[in-house]
Design a protein around this motif. Sequence first.
Motif, PDB file in Angstrom:
ATOM      1  N   ALA A  97       0.827  -1.206   0.000  1.00  0.00           N
ATOM      2  CA  ALA A  97       0.000   0.000   0.000  1.00  0.00           C
ATOM      3  C   ALA A  97       0.863   1.259   0.000  1.00  0.00           C
ATOM      4  N   VAL A  98       1.946   1.238   0.790  1.00  0.00           N
ATOM      5  CA  VAL A  98       2.822   2.404   0.851  1.00  0.00           C
ATOM      6  C   VAL A  98       3.482   2.644  -0.499  1.00  0.00           C
ATOM      7  N   ARG A  99       3.930   1.567  -1.156  1.00  0.00           N
ATOM      8  CA  ARG A  99       4.541   1.710  -2.490  1.00  0.00           C
ATOM      9  C   ARG A  99       3.525   2.267  -3.494  1.00  0.00           C
ATOM     10  N   ALA A 100       2.279   1.820  -3.349  1.00  0.00           N
ATOM     11  CA  ALA A 100       1.251   2.236  -4.300  1.00  0.00           C
ATOM     12  C   ALA A 100       0.894   3.713  -4.173  1.00  0.00           C
ATOM     13  N   ILE A 101       1.180   4.311  -3.029  1.00  0.00           N
ATOM     14  CA  ILE A 101       0.903   5.740  -2.873  1.00  0.00           C
ATOM     15  C   ILE A 101       1.662   6.533  -3.931  1.00  0.00           C
ATOM     16  N   ASN A 102       2.882   6.083  -4.244  1.00  0.00           N
ATOM     17  CA  ASN A 102       3.674   6.750  -5.275  1.00  0.00           C
ATOM     18  C   ASN A 102       3.341   6.235  -6.671  1.00  0.00           C
ATOM     19  N   SER A 103       3.333   4.890  -6.831  1.00  0.00           N
ATOM     20  CA  SER A 103       3.161   4.309  -8.158  1.00  0.00           C
ATOM     21  C   SER A 103       1.751   4.531  -8.711  1.00  0.00           C
ATOM     22  N   ALA A 104       0.751   4.377  -7.874  1.00  0.00           N
ATOM     23  CA  ALA A 104      -0.639   4.527  -8.328  1.00  0.00           C
ATOM     24  C   ALA A 104      -1.233   5.876  -7.955  1.00  0.00           C
ATOM     25  N   ARG A 105      -0.416   6.714  -7.291  1.00  0.00           N
ATOM     26  CA  ARG A 105      -0.864   8.027  -6.829  1.00  0.00           C
ATOM     27  C   ARG A 105      -2.105   7.914  -5.959  1.00  0.00           C
ATOM     28  N   LEU A 106      -2.044   6.981  -5.008  1.00  0.00           N
ATOM     29  CA  LEU A 106      -3.133   6.851  -4.048  1.00  0.00           C
ATOM     30  C   LEU A 106      -3.158   8.083  -3.145  1.00  0.00           C
ATOM     31  N   ASP A 107      -4.353   8.396  -2.646  1.00  0.00           N
ATOM     32  CA  ASP A 107      -4.477   9.513  -1.709  1.00  0.00           C
ATOM     33  C   ASP A 107      -4.330   9.037  -0.266  1.00  0.00           C
ATOM     34  N   HIS A 108      -4.657   7.757  -0.022  1.00  0.00           N
ATOM     35  CA  HIS A 108      -4.551   7.243   1.348  1.00  0.00           C
ATOM     36  C   HIS A 108      -4.772   5.735   1.311  1.00  0.00           C
ATOM     37  N   TYR A 109      -4.370   5.069   2.395  1.00  0.00           N
ATOM     38  CA  TYR A 109      -4.765   3.670   2.573  1.00  0.00           C
ATOM     39  C   TYR A 109      -5.302   3.515   3.988  1.00  0.00           C
ATOM     40  N   LEU A 110      -6.232   2.583   4.132  1.00  0.00           N
ATOM     41  CA  LEU A 110      -6.876   2.333   5.420  1.00  0.00           C
ATOM     42  C   LEU A 110      -6.689   0.874   5.804  1.00  0.00           C
ATOM     43  N   MET A 111      -6.485   0.673   7.098  1.00  0.00           N
ATOM     44  CA  MET A 111      -6.283  -0.688   7.610  1.00  0.00           C
ATOM     45  C   MET A 111      -7.624  -1.300   8.009  1.00  0.00           C
ATOM     46  N   LYS A 112      -7.766  -2.588   7.754  1.00  0.00           N
ATOM     47  CA  LYS A 112      -8.915  -3.340   8.263  1.00  0.00           C
ATOM     48  C   LYS A 112      -8.518  -4.004   9.584  1.00  0.00           C
ATOM     49  N   TRP A 123     -11.587  -1.050  10.647  1.00  0.00           N
ATOM     50  CA  TRP A 123     -11.544   0.401  10.867  1.00  0.00           C
ATOM     51  C   TRP A 123     -12.462   0.814  12.031  1.00  0.00           C
ATOM     52  N   ASP A 124     -12.631  -0.095  12.964  1.00  0.00           N
ATOM     53  CA  ASP A 124     -13.511   0.150  14.098  1.00  0.00           C
ATOM     54  C   ASP A 124     -12.744   0.820  15.245  1.00  0.00           C
ATOM     55  N   PRO A 125     -13.237   1.903  15.818  1.00  0.00           N
ATOM     56  CA  PRO A 125     -14.493   2.585  15.479  1.00  0.00           C
ATOM     57  C   PRO A 125     -14.311   3.535  14.290  1.00  0.00           C
ATOM     58  N   PRO A 126     -15.289   3.615  13.400  1.00  0.00           N
ATOM     59  CA  PRO A 126     -15.137   4.454  12.194  1.00  0.00           C
ATOM     60  C   PRO A 126     -15.005   5.938  12.534  1.00  0.00           C
ATOM     61  N   GLU A 127     -15.584   6.359  13.673  1.00  0.00           N
ATOM     62  CA  GLU A 127     -15.490   7.764  14.070  1.00  0.00           C
ATOM     63  C   GLU A 127     -14.046   8.215  14.227  1.00  0.00           C
ATOM     64  N   ASN A 128     -13.153   7.260  14.566  1.00  0.00           N
ATOM     65  CA  ASN A 128     -11.749   7.600  14.759  1.00  0.00           C
ATOM     66  C   ASN A 128     -10.863   7.168  13.604  1.00  0.00           C
ATOM     67  N   LEU A 129     -11.179   6.031  12.999  1.00  0.00           N
ATOM     68  CA  LEU A 129     -10.272   5.417  12.032  1.00  0.00           C
ATOM     69  C   LEU A 129     -10.724   5.524  10.571  1.00  0.00           C
ATOM     70  N   LEU A 130     -11.947   5.984  10.332  1.00  0.00           N
ATOM     71  CA  LEU A 130     -12.441   6.048   8.954  1.00  0.00           C
ATOM     72  C   LEU A 130     -12.898   7.457   8.576  1.00  0.00           C
ATOM     73  N   TYR A 131     -13.828   8.002   9.359  1.00  0.00           N
ATOM     74  CA  TYR A 131     -14.466   9.259   8.966  1.00  0.00           C
ATOM     75  C   TYR A 131     -13.510  10.451   8.869  1.00  0.00           C
ATOM     76  N   PRO A 132     -12.614  10.668   9.820  1.00  0.00           N
ATOM     77  CA  PRO A 132     -11.742  11.857   9.701  1.00  0.00           C
ATOM     78  C   PRO A 132     -10.937  11.891   8.400  1.00  0.00           C
ATOM     79  N   THR A 133     -10.389  10.731   8.012  1.00  0.00           N
ATOM     80  CA  THR A 133      -9.596  10.670   6.778  1.00  0.00           C
ATOM     81  C   THR A 133     -10.457  10.967   5.557  1.00  0.00           C
TER      82      THR A 133
END
Length: 552
Positions: free
Chosen positions: A100-115, A117-127
Motif C-alpha cells: 500500500a505504501v509503495r502504491a501511494i507513489n506508483s498509483a498516486r493513491l491519496d490514502h490507505y486504510l487498515m482493516k 476500521w472500528d471505530p469508524p469515528e476515529n479510524l475512517l471518517y476523519p480521513t
Amino acid sequence: MAAKKPIILAVDDDPQVLAAIARDLRQEFSQDYRILRVNSGPEALTTIKELKTKEEPLALIIADQRMPDLEGVELLTASRELFPDAKRVLLTAYADTEAAVRAINSARLDHYLMKPWDPPENLLYPTLHDLLAAWQASHKPKYDGIRLIGFQWSPLSHELKDFLSGFMVGYQWLDYETSPEAQELVKAKGFEPTDLPLVICVDGKAVPNPSKNDLAEHLGIANKPQQDIYDVVVVGAGPSGLAAAVYGASEGLKTLIVERQTPGGQAGTSSRIENYLGFPTGLSGADLAFRAWTQAVRLGAEFIAPQEVTNLCIQDGYKVLTLTNGSEISTKAVILTTGVSYRTLDVPGMDRLSGAGVYYGAARTEARSCDEQDVYIVGGGNSAGQAAMYLATYARKVFIVIRGANLAASMSAYLIEQIRNTPNIELLPHSQIKEVCGGDHLEAVMVDINGVVEKRPARALFVFIGAKPSTEWVCEQVICDGKGFVLTGRDLVTDPRYSQVWKKDREPYLLETCVPGIFSAGDSRAGAMARVASAVGEGSMAIKFVHQYLDE
C-alpha cells in the motif's frame, strides 16, 4: 434542476466487508453523497466507465487490495484515466501495508486504510472527510441547465440569448470558436458548425438553428390559445399589459395576453430600475417583468409567446385577432399595450452589423462579452443611463454619445449623479456616430465630436435614441395621431376631426379607442407618460373600463 449528488464507490469481493463499509459510509455521508457498492474489480471498472459516459460526479473510490481478477491498486490506477480528480483510497490488511505504501507513489493513491476500521469515528471518517473536502474544493459541478452554443458575432445567437434572458431562463453560453467544450458537445451530438446556434435542453435534446417558436416549445411556453372566446385579450406584455393581465385574471375575467417577444417590453431590457415604488434598492426590468408574468399566470391568465397579432377586426360584436400563424382569437374586449420599439440609427454599416456588435437595448445580454473593452452608447435617456451603469461593471470604458450639451433634459437626476461618480464612464456631448466599421463584427466607430470626426476602436455599440409606437398593424382600425400613438378618451370627441367617428351615446372611457371595447394603455397611447409606474397604473385602470364595457 437540482445537481446530482457526487458518488462514493466502495469495492470489495468479501460480501461482509463490503456490507460493513457501505453501512458506515451511508451513516456518515449519505446526506451529501450517493453510496455505490460493487463486489469485484472488473465490475467496478465497468461501473466507473458508465459513470463517465453519464457524466456522473465521482468523488471517491475506496477499494480492497486483495481481489481476484483485478487488485485494488490496479483498479485505482485504471480509474485515473477516467476520473483524474477522484480521490483514491486502498483498503488493506496489515500484511499488505508495504504494498500500500509503495502504491501511494506508483498509483498516486491519496490514502490507505487498515482493516478493521472500528471505530469508524476515529479510524475512517476523519480521513475521508479530509479527502472529500479537498475534492469539493477543486470540483466544478457539471452544468445541468440549458446550453446555448453559437458564435459570438451571430445575430441569431444574440436573438436566442435575448429570448432566454427575457424569460429569466438560466442558460450557459458557449462560444464555439473559443470553447473546446462547445466543440466536443457539437461533435458528440452529431452536428456541424453550420448547424449552429445549437440549443441543448435539460433533457439532453439538441435543437439546431432553432427559431424562437422552436425554443419556446422546448421550454414549455404556450404559443396557442386554450379557449375559443375570452373576456379580454391583452396585446403586449410590457408593464401595462402585465398589470392588465394581473388585474383581469384576479377579477375573474377570462384573460389572454399575447406577446411577440418576451415579457417586459422595452422596460424589460433595463438593467436597473431604481425609482419604482416599493423597491428601495432597485431591480432589473427583466426581474420586474418575470415577477409580474408569474403573478398573472398564477392568478389564471393565459400567456402565449412568441406570437404577434397581425390584424384586428369586428365580427358580430366580437373582436377577432389574427396571429402570424393564421389562427384567430375571439374576445369581447381588447387592451392594446403594444408599447414602443427603439428607433434605428441610420448611419452606414448599422444594418450589416446589427446583432454582431451593434445592439438595440441589449446591455444585459452582451455585457460580459465586453469585458475590459471600450463600448459606446448612443442616447441620453434613462434606458441609456441604466445601460451605462451596468456596462461599466465589465467594460474598460463606456462612452455616452449625445447631441446636446448635457443629460439634464432627458435623464433622471439620480442616474446623472451615478454616472458622474463612475470613473470609467465618459460623456461625449455635441457628438454623434457617423459610421460603424468592421468585417463580420463591429470593430470601430466613426464619432463626430464637435465637428471633428475620429475613428475609435469599439467592442460594442448600444443604441437608445427614442422610440416609436408599435401600432402599424392596428392604425386602420383605431385612430392614431401623426406619430402613430393611439388616441383615446376625450381626445376623440373634443377634436373636430374625429368627433363624428364615435357613434355611442356615451363618451368613450378614459382609455377607450374609437372602437368601443378596444382600449389602449402604456407607452403606445397618445399622451402617456413614459414611466414604468405610469404604465402599470394605466394597465390596471384599463380593466376597470373593460368591466364597465362588458356590463353595458
